[in-house]
Design a protein around this motif. Structure first.
Motif, PDB file in Angstrom:
ATOM      1  N   PRO A 296       7.056 -10.031   0.370  1.00  0.00           N
ATOM      2  CA  PRO A 296       6.187 -11.001   1.050  1.00  0.00           C
ATOM      3  C   PRO A 296       6.146 -10.806   2.565  1.00  0.00           C
ATOM      4  N   ILE A 297       7.285 -10.402   3.154  1.00  0.00           N
ATOM      5  CA  ILE A 297       7.301 -10.113   4.592  1.00  0.00           C
ATOM      6  C   ILE A 297       6.350  -8.956   4.903  1.00  0.00           C
ATOM      7  N   TYR A 298       6.373  -7.929   4.057  1.00  0.00           N
ATOM      8  CA  TYR A 298       5.484  -6.781   4.236  1.00  0.00           C
ATOM      9  C   TYR A 298       4.017  -7.198   4.063  1.00  0.00           C
ATOM     10  N   LEU A 299       3.741  -7.991   3.027  1.00  0.00           N
ATOM     11  CA  LEU A 299       2.365  -8.384   2.744  1.00  0.00           C
ATOM     12  C   LEU A 299       1.788  -9.242   3.871  1.00  0.00           C
ATOM     13  N   GLN A 300       2.590 -10.184   4.367  1.00  0.00           N
ATOM     14  CA  GLN A 300       2.090 -11.090   5.400  1.00  0.00           C
ATOM     15  C   GLN A 300       2.125 -10.455   6.796  1.00  0.00           C
ATOM     16  N   GLY A 301       3.222  -9.759   7.121  1.00  0.00           N
ATOM     17  CA  GLY A 301       3.355  -9.188   8.455  1.00  0.00           C
ATOM     18  C   GLY A 301       2.762  -7.808   8.597  1.00  0.00           C
ATOM     19  N   GLY A 302       2.775  -7.017   7.521  1.00  0.00           N
ATOM     20  CA  GLY A 302       2.269  -5.651   7.581  1.00  0.00           C
ATOM     21  C   GLY A 302       0.804  -5.539   7.193  1.00  0.00           C
ATOM     22  N   LEU A 303       0.440  -6.192   6.070  1.00  0.00           N
ATOM     23  CA  LEU A 303      -0.950  -6.134   5.600  1.00  0.00           C
ATOM     24  C   LEU A 303      -1.747  -7.361   6.026  1.00  0.00           C
ATOM     25  N   GLU A 304      -1.080  -8.329   6.664  1.00  0.00           N
ATOM     26  CA  GLU A 304      -1.717  -9.524   7.221  1.00  0.00           C
ATOM     27  C   GLU A 304      -2.450 -10.344   6.162  1.00  0.00           C
ATOM     28  N   THR A 305      -1.827 -10.518   5.025  1.00  0.00           N
ATOM     29  CA  THR A 305      -2.381 -11.385   3.987  1.00  0.00           C
ATOM     30  C   THR A 305      -1.867 -12.810   4.209  1.00  0.00           C
ATOM     31  N   SER A 306      -2.496 -13.774   3.537  1.00  0.00           N
ATOM     32  CA  SER A 306      -2.030 -15.153   3.618  1.00  0.00           C
ATOM     33  C   SER A 306      -0.788 -15.328   2.743  1.00  0.00           C
ATOM     34  N   MET A 307      -0.053 -16.415   2.979  1.00  0.00           N
ATOM     35  CA  MET A 307       1.138 -16.696   2.184  1.00  0.00           C
ATOM     36  C   MET A 307       0.771 -16.919   0.720  1.00  0.00           C
ATOM     37  N   PHE A 308      -0.327 -17.617   0.489  1.00  0.00           N
ATOM     38  CA  PHE A 308      -0.761 -17.889  -0.879  1.00  0.00           C
ATOM     39  C   PHE A 308      -1.136 -16.597  -1.598  1.00  0.00           C
ATOM     40  N   PHE A 309      -1.845 -15.701  -0.898  1.00  0.00           N
ATOM     41  CA  PHE A 309      -2.228 -14.422  -1.501  1.00  0.00           C
ATOM     42  C   PHE A 309      -0.992 -13.579  -1.799  1.00  0.00           C
ATOM     43  N   ALA A 310      -0.016 -13.609  -0.892  1.00  0.00           N
ATOM     44  CA  ALA A 310       1.230 -12.876  -1.131  1.00  0.00           C
ATOM     45  C   ALA A 310       1.921 -13.394  -2.387  1.00  0.00           C
ATOM     46  N   GLY A 311       1.882 -14.715  -2.581  1.00  0.00           N
ATOM     47  CA  GLY A 311       2.467 -15.291  -3.787  1.00  0.00           C
ATOM     48  C   GLY A 311       1.754 -14.815  -5.040  1.00  0.00           C
ATOM     49  N   LEU A 312       0.425 -14.696  -4.969  1.00  0.00           N
ATOM     50  CA  LEU A 312      -0.338 -14.193  -6.118  1.00  0.00           C
ATOM     51  C   LEU A 312       0.008 -12.740  -6.434  1.00  0.00           C
ATOM     52  N   VAL A 313       0.211 -11.922  -5.391  1.00  0.00           N
ATOM     53  CA  VAL A 313       0.575 -10.520  -5.593  1.00  0.00           C
ATOM     54  C   VAL A 313       1.927 -10.417  -6.297  1.00  0.00           C
ATOM     55  N   MET A 314       2.850 -11.325  -5.960  1.00  0.00           N
ATOM     56  CA  MET A 314       4.189 -11.282  -6.530  1.00  0.00           C
ATOM     57  C   MET A 314       4.264 -11.912  -7.919  1.00  0.00           C
ATOM     58  N   LEU A 315       3.272 -12.710  -8.279  1.00  0.00           N
ATOM     59  CA  LEU A 315       3.333 -13.477  -9.528  1.00  0.00           C
ATOM     60  C   LEU A 315       3.429 -12.617 -10.789  1.00  0.00           C
ATOM     61  N   PRO A 316       2.593 -11.567 -10.964  1.00  0.00           N
ATOM     62  CA  PRO A 316       2.671 -10.792 -12.215  1.00  0.00           C
ATOM     63  C   PRO A 316       4.053 -10.181 -12.459  1.00  0.00           C
ATOM     64  N   GLY A 317       4.698  -9.703 -11.397  1.00  0.00           N
ATOM     65  CA  GLY A 317       6.014  -9.096 -11.564  1.00  0.00           C
ATOM     66  C   GLY A 317       7.028 -10.094 -12.090  1.00  0.00           C
ATOM     67  N   GLY A 318       7.019 -11.291 -11.520  1.00  0.00           N
ATOM     68  CA  GLY A 318       7.947 -12.314 -11.987  1.00  0.00           C
ATOM     69  C   GLY A 318       7.693 -12.705 -13.428  1.00  0.00           C
ATOM     70  N   LEU A 319       6.404 -12.836 -13.795  1.00  0.00           N
ATOM     71  CA  LEU A 319       6.073 -13.195 -15.170  1.00  0.00           C
ATOM     72  C   LEU A 319       6.458 -12.083 -16.146  1.00  0.00           C
ATOM     73  N   ILE A 320       6.208 -10.842 -15.750  1.00  0.00           N
ATOM     74  CA  ILE A 320       6.593  -9.708 -16.600  1.00  0.00           C
ATOM     75  C   ILE A 320       8.104  -9.669 -16.791  1.00  0.00           C
ATOM     76  N   ASN A 321       8.850  -9.960 -15.713  1.00  0.00           N
ATOM     77  CA  ASN A 321      10.300  -9.974 -15.803  1.00  0.00           C
ATOM     78  C   ASN A 321      10.757 -10.994 -16.837  1.00  0.00           C
ATOM     79  N   GLY A 322      10.140 -12.173 -16.804  1.00  0.00           N
ATOM     80  CA  GLY A 322      10.510 -13.202 -17.769  1.00  0.00           C
ATOM     81  C   GLY A 322      10.139 -12.822 -19.193  1.00  0.00           C
ATOM     82  N   ILE A 323       8.913 -12.335 -19.390  1.00  0.00           N
ATOM     83  CA  ILE A 323       8.464 -11.944 -20.732  1.00  0.00           C
ATOM     84  C   ILE A 323       9.309 -10.811 -21.284  1.00  0.00           C
ATOM     85  N   MET A 324       9.577  -9.801 -20.460  1.00  0.00           N
ATOM     86  CA  MET A 324      10.351  -8.656 -20.915  1.00  0.00           C
ATOM     87  C   MET A 324      11.812  -9.012 -21.155  1.00  0.00           C
TER      88      MET A 324
END
Length: 484
Positions: A296-324
Protein backbone atom coordinates in the motif's frame (compact mmCIF):
# COMPACT_ATOMS: atom_id res chain seq x y z
CA UNK A 1 -19.78 -43.03 12.05
CA UNK A 2 -21.48 -39.85 13.24
CA UNK A 3 -22.08 -36.74 11.16
CA UNK A 4 -19.46 -33.96 11.19
CA UNK A 5 -21.42 -31.80 13.64
CA UNK A 6 -21.41 -34.31 16.48
CA UNK A 7 -18.82 -36.28 18.36
CA UNK A 8 -18.66 -38.36 21.45
CA UNK A 9 -16.18 -36.97 24.01
CA UNK A 10 -15.07 -39.20 26.89
CA UNK A 11 -17.80 -41.64 25.77
CA UNK A 12 -20.52 -39.88 27.77
CA UNK A 13 -20.76 -36.32 26.48
CA UNK A 14 -22.16 -35.31 23.09
CA UNK A 15 -20.59 -32.14 21.69
CA UNK A 16 -22.09 -30.12 18.84
CA UNK A 17 -19.20 -29.25 16.55
CA UNK A 18 -21.07 -27.07 14.09
CA UNK A 19 -22.59 -24.47 16.47
CA UNK A 20 -19.35 -24.29 18.44
CA UNK A 21 -17.31 -23.61 15.31
CA UNK A 22 -19.80 -21.08 13.96
CA UNK A 23 -19.59 -19.13 17.22
CA UNK A 24 -15.80 -19.11 17.05
CA UNK A 25 -15.62 -18.27 13.34
CA UNK A 26 -18.02 -15.31 13.49
CA UNK A 27 -16.25 -13.75 16.48
CA UNK A 28 -12.81 -14.58 15.04
CA UNK A 29 -13.67 -12.88 11.75
CA UNK A 30 -14.76 -9.69 13.49
CA UNK A 31 -11.71 -9.74 15.76
CA UNK A 32 -9.31 -9.97 12.82
CA UNK A 33 -11.40 -7.50 10.79
CA UNK A 34 -10.98 -4.88 13.51
CA UNK A 35 -7.20 -5.40 13.58
CA UNK A 36 -6.75 -3.77 10.16
CA UNK A 37 -10.02 -1.92 9.52
CA UNK A 38 -9.19 1.18 11.54
CA UNK A 39 -5.92 1.79 9.65
CA UNK A 40 -7.71 3.46 6.73
CA UNK A 41 -9.26 6.02 9.07
CA UNK A 42 -5.98 7.21 10.61
CA UNK A 43 -5.89 10.45 8.61
CA UNK A 44 -9.46 11.30 9.62
CA UNK A 45 -8.72 10.47 13.25
CA UNK A 46 -5.64 12.72 13.28
CA UNK A 47 -7.74 15.63 12.00
CA UNK A 48 -10.74 14.96 14.24
CA UNK A 49 -8.76 14.49 17.46
CA UNK A 50 -5.93 16.88 16.49
CA UNK A 51 -3.22 14.30 17.15
CA UNK A 52 0.12 13.48 15.54
CA UNK A 53 0.80 10.33 13.49
CA UNK A 54 2.91 8.96 16.37
CA UNK A 55 -0.05 9.34 18.73
CA UNK A 56 -2.47 7.77 16.25
CA UNK A 57 -0.07 4.83 15.87
CA UNK A 58 -0.84 3.91 19.49
CA UNK A 59 -4.18 2.55 18.27
CA UNK A 60 -2.17 -0.21 16.58
CA UNK A 61 0.73 -0.40 19.05
CA UNK A 62 -1.61 -0.62 22.06
CA UNK A 63 -3.60 -3.37 20.35
CA UNK A 64 -0.50 -5.42 19.52
CA UNK A 65 1.04 -4.80 22.93
CA UNK A 66 -2.07 -6.12 24.69
CA UNK A 67 -2.02 -9.23 22.50
CA UNK A 68 1.68 -9.71 23.19
CA UNK A 69 1.07 -9.61 26.93
CA UNK A 70 -2.13 -11.65 27.10
CA UNK A 71 -1.64 -14.45 24.58
CA UNK A 72 1.38 -16.11 26.31
CA UNK A 73 -0.65 -16.63 29.50
CA UNK A 74 -3.74 -17.84 27.64
CA UNK A 75 -2.55 -21.41 28.04
CA UNK A 76 -2.71 -20.96 31.82
CA UNK A 77 -6.18 -19.42 31.59
CA UNK A 78 -7.43 -22.40 29.56
CA UNK A 79 -6.33 -24.67 32.41
CA UNK A 80 -8.09 -22.55 35.02
CA UNK A 81 -11.41 -21.65 33.36
CA UNK A 82 -13.94 -23.56 31.28
CA UNK A 83 -14.41 -23.13 27.55
CA UNK A 84 -17.75 -21.42 28.12
CA UNK A 85 -16.34 -19.00 30.69
CA UNK A 86 -13.44 -17.94 28.48
CA UNK A 87 -15.59 -17.65 25.35
CA UNK A 88 -18.22 -15.51 27.06
CA UNK A 89 -15.52 -13.37 28.71
CA UNK A 90 -13.77 -12.91 25.37
CA UNK A 91 -16.94 -11.83 23.57
CA UNK A 92 -17.93 -9.56 26.46
CA UNK A 93 -14.61 -7.69 26.25
CA UNK A 94 -14.95 -7.39 22.47
CA UNK A 95 -18.53 -6.10 22.62
CA UNK A 96 -17.66 -3.51 25.28
CA UNK A 97 -14.64 -2.42 23.23
CA UNK A 98 -16.62 -2.08 20.01
CA UNK A 99 -19.45 -0.23 21.76
CA UNK A 100 -17.06 2.29 23.36
CA UNK A 101 -15.33 2.84 20.00
CA UNK A 102 -18.67 3.32 18.23
CA UNK A 103 -19.76 6.15 20.53
CA UNK A 104 -16.45 7.61 21.74
CA UNK A 105 -15.96 11.39 21.54
CA UNK A 106 -12.24 11.26 22.43
CA UNK A 107 -8.99 9.62 21.41
CA UNK A 108 -8.34 8.36 24.96
CA UNK A 109 -11.58 6.40 25.03
CA UNK A 110 -10.88 5.05 21.56
CA UNK A 111 -7.50 3.77 22.76
CA UNK A 112 -9.15 2.13 25.78
CA UNK A 113 -11.69 0.56 23.41
CA UNK A 114 -8.86 -0.88 21.29
CA UNK A 115 -7.33 -2.47 24.40
CA UNK A 116 -10.69 -4.06 25.27
CA UNK A 117 -10.91 -5.38 21.71
CA UNK A 118 -7.38 -6.81 21.94
CA UNK A 119 -8.23 -8.60 25.20
CA UNK A 120 -11.21 -10.21 23.47
CA UNK A 121 -9.13 -11.34 20.47
CA UNK A 122 -6.22 -12.42 22.67
CA UNK A 123 -8.48 -14.75 24.64
CA UNK A 124 -10.41 -16.00 21.63
CA UNK A 125 -7.71 -17.15 19.19
CA UNK A 126 -5.80 -19.60 21.45
CA UNK A 127 -9.11 -20.88 22.85
CA UNK A 128 -10.40 -21.53 19.32
CA UNK A 129 -7.33 -23.51 18.26
CA UNK A 130 -7.28 -25.47 21.52
CA UNK A 131 -10.96 -26.37 21.12
CA UNK A 132 -10.41 -27.56 17.54
CA UNK A 133 -7.67 -29.91 18.73
CA UNK A 134 -10.00 -31.34 21.37
CA UNK A 135 -13.18 -31.83 19.35
CA UNK A 136 -11.79 -32.92 15.97
CA UNK A 137 -9.79 -36.11 15.28
CA UNK A 138 -6.36 -35.71 13.61
CA UNK A 139 -7.58 -36.85 10.19
CA UNK A 140 -10.07 -33.94 10.03
CA UNK A 141 -7.99 -31.18 11.62
CA UNK A 142 -6.41 -29.98 8.39
CA UNK A 143 -9.82 -29.28 6.87
CA UNK A 144 -10.98 -27.53 10.04
CA UNK A 145 -7.80 -25.46 10.32
CA UNK A 146 -8.28 -24.54 6.68
CA UNK A 147 -11.78 -23.24 7.38
CA UNK A 148 -10.36 -21.17 10.25
CA UNK A 149 -7.68 -19.90 7.87
CA UNK A 150 -10.37 -18.93 5.35
CA UNK A 151 -12.06 -16.78 7.98
CA UNK A 152 -8.96 -15.42 9.73
CA UNK A 153 -7.15 -14.44 6.52
CA UNK A 154 -10.20 -13.06 4.68
CA UNK A 155 -11.03 -10.64 7.50
CA UNK A 156 -7.84 -8.51 7.30
CA UNK A 157 -8.20 -8.45 3.51
CA UNK A 158 -11.80 -7.25 3.58
CA UNK A 159 -11.17 -4.89 6.51
CA UNK A 160 -9.44 -1.94 4.80
CA UNK A 161 -11.75 -2.01 1.76
CA UNK A 162 -15.00 -2.21 3.71
CA UNK A 163 -13.76 0.27 6.31
CA UNK A 164 -12.78 2.66 3.52
CA UNK A 165 -16.32 2.55 2.13
CA UNK A 166 -17.91 3.05 5.57
CA UNK A 167 -15.54 5.91 6.42
CA UNK A 168 -16.00 7.63 3.06
CA UNK A 169 -19.80 7.25 2.85
CA UNK A 170 -20.75 7.69 6.52
CA UNK A 171 -18.00 8.07 9.18
CA UNK A 172 -15.37 6.00 10.96
CA UNK A 173 -17.71 5.14 13.88
CA UNK A 174 -19.59 2.81 11.55
CA UNK A 175 -16.58 0.50 11.34
CA UNK A 176 -17.58 -0.55 14.86
CA UNK A 177 -21.37 -0.23 14.51
CA UNK A 178 -21.12 -2.63 11.55
CA UNK A 179 -19.32 -5.24 13.69
CA UNK A 180 -21.43 -5.09 16.86
CA UNK A 181 -24.46 -7.13 15.65
CA UNK A 182 -22.19 -10.02 14.56
CA UNK A 183 -20.46 -10.08 17.95
CA UNK A 184 -23.81 -10.09 19.77
CA UNK A 185 -25.10 -12.95 17.58
CA UNK A 186 -21.88 -14.88 18.26
CA UNK A 187 -22.20 -14.31 22.01
CA UNK A 188 -25.84 -15.47 22.09
CA UNK A 189 -24.93 -18.52 20.02
CA UNK A 190 -22.06 -19.29 22.39
CA UNK A 191 -24.26 -18.90 25.48
CA UNK A 192 -26.70 -21.43 24.01
CA UNK A 193 -24.38 -23.92 22.34
CA UNK A 194 -20.84 -23.55 23.71
CA UNK A 195 -19.84 -26.54 25.84
CA UNK A 196 -16.90 -27.22 28.12
CA UNK A 197 -14.44 -29.47 26.30
CA UNK A 198 -11.17 -28.75 28.10
CA UNK A 199 -9.86 -30.34 31.29
CA UNK A 200 -9.59 -27.91 34.21
CA UNK A 201 -6.43 -28.65 36.21
CA UNK A 202 -5.93 -25.29 37.98
CA UNK A 203 -2.12 -25.39 38.16
CA UNK A 204 -0.29 -23.20 40.63
CA UNK A 205 0.02 -19.60 39.42
CA UNK A 206 3.59 -18.31 39.44
CA UNK A 207 3.30 -14.53 39.59
CA UNK A 208 7.00 -14.03 38.82
CA UNK A 209 6.59 -15.97 35.56
CA UNK A 210 3.58 -13.89 34.58
CA UNK A 211 5.56 -10.72 35.30
CA UNK A 212 8.53 -11.94 33.26
CA UNK A 213 6.22 -12.95 30.40
CA UNK A 214 4.55 -9.55 30.42
CA UNK A 215 7.88 -7.70 30.37
CA UNK A 216 9.44 -10.11 27.86
CA UNK A 217 6.75 -10.40 25.20
CA UNK A 218 5.48 -6.87 25.83
CA UNK A 219 8.96 -5.35 25.59
CA UNK A 220 9.79 -7.15 22.35
CA UNK A 221 6.47 -6.34 20.66
CA UNK A 222 6.59 -2.71 21.85
CA UNK A 223 10.24 -2.31 20.85
CA UNK A 224 9.79 -3.65 17.35
CA UNK A 225 6.50 -1.76 16.90
CA UNK A 226 8.34 1.49 17.63
CA UNK A 227 11.32 0.46 15.51
CA UNK A 228 8.86 0.10 12.64
CA UNK A 229 8.48 3.86 12.43
CA UNK A 230 10.88 5.42 9.92
CA UNK A 231 12.87 7.18 12.63
CA UNK A 232 12.28 4.62 15.36
CA UNK A 233 15.38 2.55 14.70
CA UNK A 234 17.66 5.36 15.92
CA UNK A 235 15.80 5.86 19.20
CA UNK A 236 17.75 4.50 22.20
CA UNK A 237 14.45 3.62 23.90
CA UNK A 238 13.81 1.03 21.16
CA UNK A 239 17.03 -0.81 22.00
CA UNK A 240 16.25 -0.48 25.70
CA UNK A 241 12.81 -2.08 25.36
CA UNK A 242 14.17 -4.83 23.10
CA UNK A 243 17.08 -5.55 25.45
CA UNK A 244 14.89 -5.69 28.55
CA UNK A 245 12.34 -7.80 26.67
CA UNK A 246 14.91 -10.34 25.47
CA UNK A 247 16.52 -10.67 28.92
CA UNK A 248 13.10 -11.08 30.61
CA UNK A 249 12.10 -13.68 28.02
CA UNK A 250 15.30 -15.68 28.57
CA UNK A 251 14.78 -15.67 32.35
CA UNK A 252 11.10 -16.56 31.83
CA UNK A 253 12.04 -19.53 29.61
CA UNK A 254 14.61 -20.87 32.07
CA UNK A 255 12.12 -20.56 34.91
CA UNK A 256 9.47 -22.49 32.99
CA UNK A 257 11.86 -25.42 32.57
CA UNK A 258 12.54 -25.36 36.31
CA UNK A 259 8.92 -25.17 37.54
CA UNK A 260 6.89 -28.36 38.05
CA UNK A 261 3.76 -26.50 36.92
CA UNK A 262 4.96 -23.86 34.41
CA UNK A 263 2.78 -20.98 33.29
CA UNK A 264 3.75 -21.81 29.69
CA UNK A 265 5.09 -25.33 29.20
CA UNK A 266 8.03 -24.88 26.84
CA UNK A 267 8.62 -28.62 26.78
CA UNK A 268 6.36 -28.52 23.73
CA UNK A 269 9.54 -27.59 21.83
CA UNK A 270 10.86 -31.10 22.53
CA UNK A 271 8.62 -32.23 19.67
CA UNK A 272 10.63 -31.48 16.51
CA UNK A 273 7.76 -30.93 14.07
CA UNK A 274 6.10 -28.56 16.52
CA UNK A 275 9.29 -26.52 16.90
CA UNK A 276 9.83 -26.49 13.12
CA UNK A 277 6.18 -25.64 12.48
CA UNK A 278 6.30 -22.65 14.83
CA UNK A 279 9.42 -21.36 13.04
CA UNK A 280 7.85 -21.72 9.59
CA UNK A 281 4.62 -20.04 10.72
CA UNK A 282 6.73 -17.15 12.05
CA UNK A 283 8.51 -16.84 8.68
CA UNK A 284 5.16 -16.80 6.87
CA UNK A 285 3.76 -14.19 9.24
CA UNK A 286 6.73 -11.94 8.46
CA UNK A 287 6.18 -12.40 4.71
CA UNK A 288 2.44 -11.67 4.89
CA UNK A 289 2.56 -8.65 7.20
CA UNK A 290 5.61 -7.11 5.50
CA UNK A 291 3.92 -7.31 2.11
CA UNK A 292 0.55 -5.93 3.24
CA UNK A 293 2.40 -3.02 4.86
CA UNK A 294 4.83 -2.22 2.03
CA UNK A 295 2.59 -2.65 -1.04
CA UNK A 296 0.00 0.00 0.00
CA UNK A 297 2.90 2.39 0.67
CA UNK A 298 4.18 1.69 -2.86
CA UNK A 299 0.72 2.06 -4.42
CA UNK A 300 -0.08 5.34 -2.68
CA UNK A 301 3.39 6.93 -2.58
CA UNK A 302 4.94 5.44 -5.71
CA UNK A 303 2.00 5.06 -8.11
CA UNK A 304 -0.04 7.84 -6.42
CA UNK A 305 -3.25 5.86 -6.10
CA UNK A 306 -5.94 6.61 -3.52
CA UNK A 307 -6.10 4.68 -0.24
CA UNK A 308 -9.39 3.10 -1.28
CA UNK A 309 -7.97 1.99 -4.64
CA UNK A 310 -4.92 0.54 -2.89
CA UNK A 311 -7.28 -1.47 -0.69
CA UNK A 312 -9.05 -2.81 -3.79
CA UNK A 313 -5.71 -3.86 -5.32
CA UNK A 314 -4.85 -5.78 -2.14
CA UNK A 315 -8.29 -7.37 -1.73
CA UNK A 316 -8.00 -10.33 -4.19
CA UNK A 317 -4.77 -11.54 -2.60
CA UNK A 318 -6.28 -11.60 0.87
CA UNK A 319 -9.39 -13.40 -0.36
CA UNK A 320 -7.33 -15.95 -2.27
CA UNK A 321 -5.24 -16.55 0.85
CA UNK A 322 -8.37 -17.31 2.82
CA UNK A 323 -9.94 -19.54 0.16
CA UNK A 324 -6.72 -21.45 -0.45
CA UNK A 325 -6.19 -21.94 3.28
CA UNK A 326 -9.39 -23.97 3.30
CA UNK A 327 -8.33 -25.95 0.21
CA UNK A 328 -4.79 -26.63 1.46
CA UNK A 329 -6.29 -27.77 4.77
CA UNK A 330 -8.25 -30.44 2.92
CA UNK A 331 -5.19 -31.39 0.85
CA UNK A 332 -3.11 -31.68 4.03
CA UNK A 333 -5.50 -34.34 5.34
CA UNK A 334 -4.88 -36.32 2.13
CA UNK A 335 -1.23 -35.77 1.12
CA UNK A 336 0.46 -34.29 4.18
CA UNK A 337 2.52 -31.07 4.47
CA UNK A 338 5.69 -31.52 2.36
CA UNK A 339 4.08 -31.41 -1.09
CA UNK A 340 2.36 -28.17 -0.13
CA UNK A 341 4.93 -26.34 1.97
CA UNK A 342 7.98 -26.67 -0.30
CA UNK A 343 6.17 -25.47 -3.48
CA UNK A 344 4.61 -22.70 -1.37
CA UNK A 345 8.02 -21.30 -0.46
CA UNK A 346 9.15 -21.58 -4.09
CA UNK A 347 6.19 -19.38 -5.08
CA UNK A 348 6.98 -16.77 -2.41
CA UNK A 349 10.63 -16.69 -3.52
CA UNK A 350 9.72 -16.08 -7.18
CA UNK A 351 7.15 -13.40 -6.35
CA UNK A 352 9.39 -11.62 -3.83
CA UNK A 353 12.21 -11.57 -6.41
CA UNK A 354 9.90 -9.97 -9.01
CA UNK A 355 8.56 -7.47 -6.45
CA UNK A 356 12.13 -6.45 -5.60
CA UNK A 357 12.35 -5.07 -9.14
CA UNK A 358 9.08 -3.12 -9.43
CA UNK A 359 9.38 0.42 -10.82
CA UNK A 360 7.42 3.61 -11.40
CA UNK A 361 5.86 2.12 -14.54
CA UNK A 362 4.67 -1.12 -12.91
CA UNK A 363 0.89 -1.31 -13.18
CA UNK A 364 -1.64 -1.84 -10.37
CA UNK A 365 -2.81 -4.94 -12.26
CA UNK A 366 0.68 -6.43 -12.04
CA UNK A 367 0.86 -5.65 -8.32
CA UNK A 368 -2.54 -7.25 -7.78
CA UNK A 369 -1.42 -10.41 -9.59
CA UNK A 370 1.89 -10.62 -7.73
CA UNK A 371 0.26 -10.07 -4.35
CA UNK A 372 -2.33 -12.74 -5.16
CA UNK A 373 0.39 -15.28 -5.99
CA UNK A 374 2.33 -14.32 -2.86
CA UNK A 375 -0.78 -14.97 -0.74
CA UNK A 376 -1.33 -18.24 -2.62
CA UNK A 377 2.17 -19.35 -1.64
CA UNK A 378 1.73 -18.46 2.02
CA UNK A 379 -1.64 -20.25 2.10
CA UNK A 380 0.13 -23.42 0.97
CA UNK A 381 2.44 -23.10 3.98
CA UNK A 382 0.60 -21.83 7.05
CA UNK A 383 -2.33 -24.24 7.46
CA UNK A 384 -0.34 -27.44 6.73
CA UNK A 385 2.63 -26.63 9.00
CA UNK A 386 0.39 -25.26 11.76
CA UNK A 387 -1.81 -28.36 11.75
CA UNK A 388 1.15 -30.72 11.47
CA UNK A 389 2.89 -28.96 14.36
CA UNK A 390 -0.05 -29.11 16.74
CA UNK A 391 -0.85 -32.71 15.75
CA UNK A 392 2.44 -33.88 17.25
CA UNK A 393 1.64 -32.58 20.73
CA UNK A 394 0.00 -34.74 23.41
CA UNK A 395 -3.34 -33.53 24.72
CA UNK A 396 -1.98 -31.96 27.94
CA UNK A 397 0.23 -29.64 25.86
CA UNK A 398 -2.54 -28.33 23.58
CA UNK A 399 -3.17 -25.13 25.61
CA UNK A 400 0.57 -24.40 25.78
CA UNK A 401 1.17 -25.23 22.12
CA UNK A 402 -1.60 -22.95 20.86
CA UNK A 403 -0.47 -20.16 23.19
CA UNK A 404 3.17 -20.49 22.07
CA UNK A 405 2.27 -20.45 18.38
CA UNK A 406 -0.12 -17.50 18.67
CA UNK A 407 2.26 -15.48 20.86
CA UNK A 408 5.24 -16.01 18.57
CA UNK A 409 3.12 -15.05 15.56
CA UNK A 410 2.55 -11.69 17.24
CA UNK A 411 6.29 -11.33 17.85
CA UNK A 412 7.05 -12.35 14.26
CA UNK A 413 4.53 -9.82 12.97
CA UNK A 414 6.17 -7.02 14.95
CA UNK A 415 9.65 -8.09 13.79
CA UNK A 416 8.62 -8.49 10.15
CA UNK A 417 6.93 -5.12 9.82
CA UNK A 418 9.74 -3.33 11.68
CA UNK A 419 12.48 -4.85 9.52
CA UNK A 420 10.50 -4.21 6.34
CA UNK A 421 10.19 -0.52 7.22
CA UNK A 422 13.88 -0.38 8.17
CA UNK A 423 14.89 -1.86 4.80
CA UNK A 424 12.54 0.56 3.05
CA UNK A 425 14.12 3.48 4.91
CA UNK A 426 17.67 2.35 4.10
CA UNK A 427 16.87 1.90 0.40
CA UNK A 428 15.21 5.29 0.21
CA UNK A 429 18.11 7.07 1.92
CA UNK A 430 20.67 5.39 -0.36
CA UNK A 431 18.76 6.58 -3.41
CA UNK A 432 18.47 10.15 -2.10
CA UNK A 433 22.21 10.25 -1.35
CA UNK A 434 22.93 9.45 -5.00
CA UNK A 435 20.77 12.33 -6.29
CA UNK A 436 21.99 15.93 -6.40
CA UNK A 437 18.64 17.68 -6.90
CA UNK A 438 15.46 16.59 -5.18
CA UNK A 439 11.90 17.12 -6.40
CA UNK A 440 8.54 15.34 -6.14
CA UNK A 441 9.50 12.76 -8.75
CA UNK A 442 12.78 12.05 -6.97
CA UNK A 443 10.91 11.56 -3.70
CA UNK A 444 8.58 9.07 -5.40
CA UNK A 445 11.48 7.19 -7.02
CA UNK A 446 13.32 7.10 -3.70
CA UNK A 447 10.29 5.51 -2.07
CA UNK A 448 10.15 2.88 -4.80
CA UNK A 449 13.86 2.14 -4.27
CA UNK A 450 13.05 1.61 -0.60
CA UNK A 451 10.20 -0.74 -1.49
CA UNK A 452 12.60 -2.76 -3.64
CA UNK A 453 14.94 -3.14 -0.66
CA UNK A 454 12.03 -4.17 1.57
CA UNK A 455 11.16 -7.01 -0.78
CA UNK A 456 14.77 -8.16 -0.75
CA UNK A 457 14.14 -8.76 2.96
CA UNK A 458 10.97 -10.73 2.09
CA UNK A 459 13.00 -12.69 -0.45
CA UNK A 460 15.64 -13.56 2.16
CA UNK A 461 12.99 -14.75 4.65
CA UNK A 462 11.43 -16.90 1.91
CA UNK A 463 14.77 -18.52 1.03
CA UNK A 464 15.51 -19.33 4.68
CA UNK A 465 11.97 -20.70 5.03
CA UNK A 466 12.49 -22.97 2.00
CA UNK A 467 15.66 -24.42 3.55
CA UNK A 468 13.87 -25.25 6.80
CA UNK A 469 10.82 -26.61 4.96
CA UNK A 470 12.98 -29.41 3.52
CA UNK A 471 12.96 -30.97 7.00
CA UNK A 472 9.15 -31.10 7.35
CA UNK A 473 7.76 -34.58 7.94
CA UNK A 474 4.17 -35.64 8.46
CA UNK A 475 3.29 -36.77 11.97
CA UNK A 476 0.40 -38.91 13.11
CA UNK A 477 -1.80 -36.96 15.46
CA UNK A 478 -2.73 -38.34 18.85
CA UNK A 479 -6.46 -39.06 18.93
CA UNK A 480 -8.35 -37.33 21.70
CA UNK A 481 -11.90 -38.03 20.56
CA UNK A 482 -13.99 -41.01 19.59
CA UNK A 483 -16.29 -41.18 16.60
CA UNK A 484 -18.01 -44.29 17.80
Amino acid sequence: MKTMDLLQLDMNKTIGRLPIMLSFLISGFIGMFSETALNVAFNDLMNIFNITPATAQWLTTGYLLTLGILVPISGLLIKWFTTRQLFITSLSFSIVGFLIAAITPSFTLLLIARIFQAVGTGLLLPLMFNTVLLIFPPENRGTTMGIIGLVIMSAPAVGPTLAGILTEKINWHWIFWFSLPFLIISLLSGIKYMQNVSTITKPKIDLLSIGLSTIGFGGIVFGFSNAGELSGGDDPSVLLFLGVGVIALIVFSLRQLYLKQPVLNLRAFQYPMFALGVLLVMFCTMIILASVLILPIYLQGGLETSMFFAGLVMLPGGLINGIMSQMTGRLFDIIGPRRLVIPGFFITIIVAWILSGITKVSTPGLIMALHTFLMLGTAMIVTPVQTNALNQLPRHLYPDGTAIMTALQQVAGAIGTALAICFLSVGREKYLESIVKSDDLTTSLALIAGVQHAFLFVLAVSVVGLVFSLFVRRVKGIRTVSDD
